[in-house]
Design a protein around this motif. Structure first.
Motif, mmCIF file in Angstrom:
data_model
loop_
_atom_site.group_PDB
_atom_site.id
_atom_site.type_symbol
_atom_site.label_atom_id
_atom_site.label_comp_id
_atom_site.label_asym_id
_atom_site.label_seq_id
_atom_site.Cartn_x
_atom_site.Cartn_y
_atom_site.Cartn_z
ATOM 1 N N THR A 1 47.568 40.796 41.091
ATOM 2 C CA THR A 1 48.703 41.232 40.274
ATOM 3 C C THR A 1 48.502 40.829 38.823
ATOM 4 O OG1 THR A 1 50.216 41.051 42.159
ATOM 5 C CG2 THR A 1 51.195 41.095 39.974
ATOM 6 N N GLY A 2 48.028 39.599 38.600
ATOM 7 C CA GLY A 2 47.772 39.140 37.244
ATOM 8 C C GLY A 2 46.709 39.964 36.552
ATOM 9 N N PHE A 3 45.649 40.310 37.271
ATOM 10 C CA PHE A 3 44.577 41.131 36.708
ATOM 11 C C PHE A 3 45.107 42.512 36.338
ATOM 12 C CE2 PHE A 3 41.068 44.098 36.842
ATOM 13 C CZ PHE A 3 40.057 43.434 36.163
ATOM 14 N N ILE A 4 45.907 43.102 37.216
ATOM 15 C CA ILE A 4 46.480 44.433 36.961
ATOM 16 C C ILE A 4 47.362 44.409 35.726
ATOM 17 C CG2 ILE A 4 48.166 46.114 37.843
ATOM 18 C CD1 ILE A 4 47.034 45.413 40.679
ATOM 19 N N ASN A 5 48.262 43.440 35.644
ATOM 20 C CA ASN A 5 49.194 43.370 34.512
ATOM 21 C C ASN A 5 48.465 43.146 33.191
ATOM 22 O OD1 ASN A 5 51.360 43.710 36.254
ATOM 23 N ND2 ASN A 5 51.729 41.519 36.481
ATOM 24 N N LYS A 6 47.359 42.432 33.219
ATOM 25 C CA LYS A 6 46.615 42.116 31.999
ATOM 26 C C LYS A 6 45.716 43.258 31.551
ATOM 27 C CE LYS A 6 43.445 38.671 30.055
ATOM 28 N NZ LYS A 6 42.682 37.426 30.310
ATOM 29 N N ASN A 7 45.166 44.013 32.515
ATOM 30 C CA ASN A 7 44.105 44.959 32.176
ATOM 31 C C ASN A 7 44.479 46.438 32.233
ATOM 32 O OD1 ASN A 7 41.440 43.274 31.871
ATOM 33 N ND2 ASN A 7 42.522 42.380 33.615
ATOM 34 N N GLU A 8 45.477 46.809 33.015
ATOM 35 C CA GLU A 8 45.789 48.245 33.112
ATOM 36 C C GLU A 8 46.411 48.790 31.833
ATOM 37 O OE1 GLU A 8 46.217 49.457 37.823
ATOM 38 O OE2 GLU A 8 48.033 49.253 36.615
ATOM 39 N N SER A 9 47.084 47.951 31.071
ATOM 40 C CA SER A 9 47.649 48.295 29.757
ATOM 41 C C SER A 9 48.675 49.438 29.797
ATOM 42 C CB SER A 9 46.537 48.617 28.749
ATOM 43 O OG SER A 9 45.891 49.837 29.055
#
Length: 320
Positions: free
Chosen positions: A239-247
């Motif tokens: 979830t953290g990766f998605i929120n940081k990278n999907e923009s």
């Protein structure tokens, strides 16, 4: 609805039609059963839509998606992640559209999916056709499923699933089994099967069980949503990766929707039927936002993951 006010489901003891976002920290919108009008219509025919499709899918969006996937693969190789789902939004210009005709096309194209059109004047207009059940529950007996792996349907060839898709499917199944440990009994997991949704094939494993006395519907929903099929593993890191990278904000894409605590007129039992919001789009003015994504594992190839999102976007473009 009889007015344009917004109601929310907070305890999941409410009754009505729920529309919940991907982000569990955001509120789930509820069309309350006692404030809604119900209309039944027999839909027989469908006419062709005269729409102009101009796709804003340029090389920059392709490169951006591939870079994010490559970053995810690197993180997986470092054992930080087992899987993460990377998505994107594709914009399609539409010259004109008719709500009922698009809905009819979805029904005709995706006979085995949960098909919906959802509108609230303060939220917007959404369409979807999802093959994935999040949860069906009657009293304390429930059904759920793991759904992962994608390939384009080809009627002339035998279906062969590669190790990447099989592993991805097993990760989702294992997650569900582990999440239900302690809150459910009589757990049964069926054999994995292939299902068709539009022009795509998926792997599906059905799971049934009984909710124990120490759990409730909210506990069960929070245990399952978001599943690795739309988020990843471990869930918090993904979830953290998605929120940081999907923009971009997924909003209701990869959230869930459906009937919440509706009384069955025949059995008098209370039922909930909830579906993961896949294969969906939001209409704003003359632009449709189509949401697509794919599961990334250690065996993923970035360019092929891009191609998979292109194939998935076609499932919604076919009705425009």
């Amino acid at each position: 609805m009889k007015d344009d006010s917004i109601s929310y489901a907070t305890k999941f003891t409410e009754s009505g039609f729920i529309f919940a976002p991907f982000n569990i920290e955001e509120k789930a919108i509820l069309f309350q059963a006692d404030k809604a009008d119900y209309i039944t219509e027999k839909l027989n025919s469908i006419s062709e839509l005269a729409l102009k499709n101009d796709f804003y899918s340029d090389e920059s969006s392709k490169e951006k998606h591939i870079k994010i996937v490559e970053k995810a693969i690197d993180l997986i190789s470092e054992n930080e992640l087992q899987k993460v789902v990377i998505s994107r939004k594709e914009l399609v210009e539409i010259a004109s559209f008719d709500v009922l005709e698009i809905y009819l096309k979805l029904l005709q194209t995706y006979a085995n999916a949960f098909v919906y059109v959802w509108f609230h004047p303060k939220v917007g207009l959404w369409f979807g056709a999802t093959p994935e059940t999040l949860l069906q529950i009657e009293s304390t007996a429930f059904k759920t499923m793991s759904l992962a792996g994608t390939q384009v349907a080809n009627e002339t060839e035998n279906i062969v699933w590669k190790s990447k898709e099989l592993e991805e499917q097993q990760l989702v199944t294992d997650f569900i089994k582990n999440q239900l440990n302690g809150i459910a009994t009589d757990l049964k997991i069926d054999k994995t099967e292939t299902i068709k949704a539009g022009n795509l094939l998926h792997l599906r494993t059905k799971v049934i069980g009984v909710l124990n006395k120490n759990a409730n519907l909210k506990t069960l929903i929070r245990a399952l949503h978001p599943t690795p099929a739309v988020c990843g593993l471990p869930r918090e890191i993904a979830t953290g990766f998605i929120n940081k990278n999907e923009s971009y904000n997924r909003e209701f894409y990869t959230g869930f929707l459906g009937e919440l605590n509706i009384k069955n007129s025949n059995t008098k039992s209370i039922n909930s039927n909830l579906f993961v919001n896949l294969r969906c789009m939001k209409i704003e003015g003359n632009v449709a936002s189509i949401y697509v994504g794919g599961g990334i594992t250690k065996d993923s190839i970035a360019k092929k993951e891009w191609e998979e999102t292109v194939s998935k976007s076609k499932t919604m473009k076919r009705v425009l």
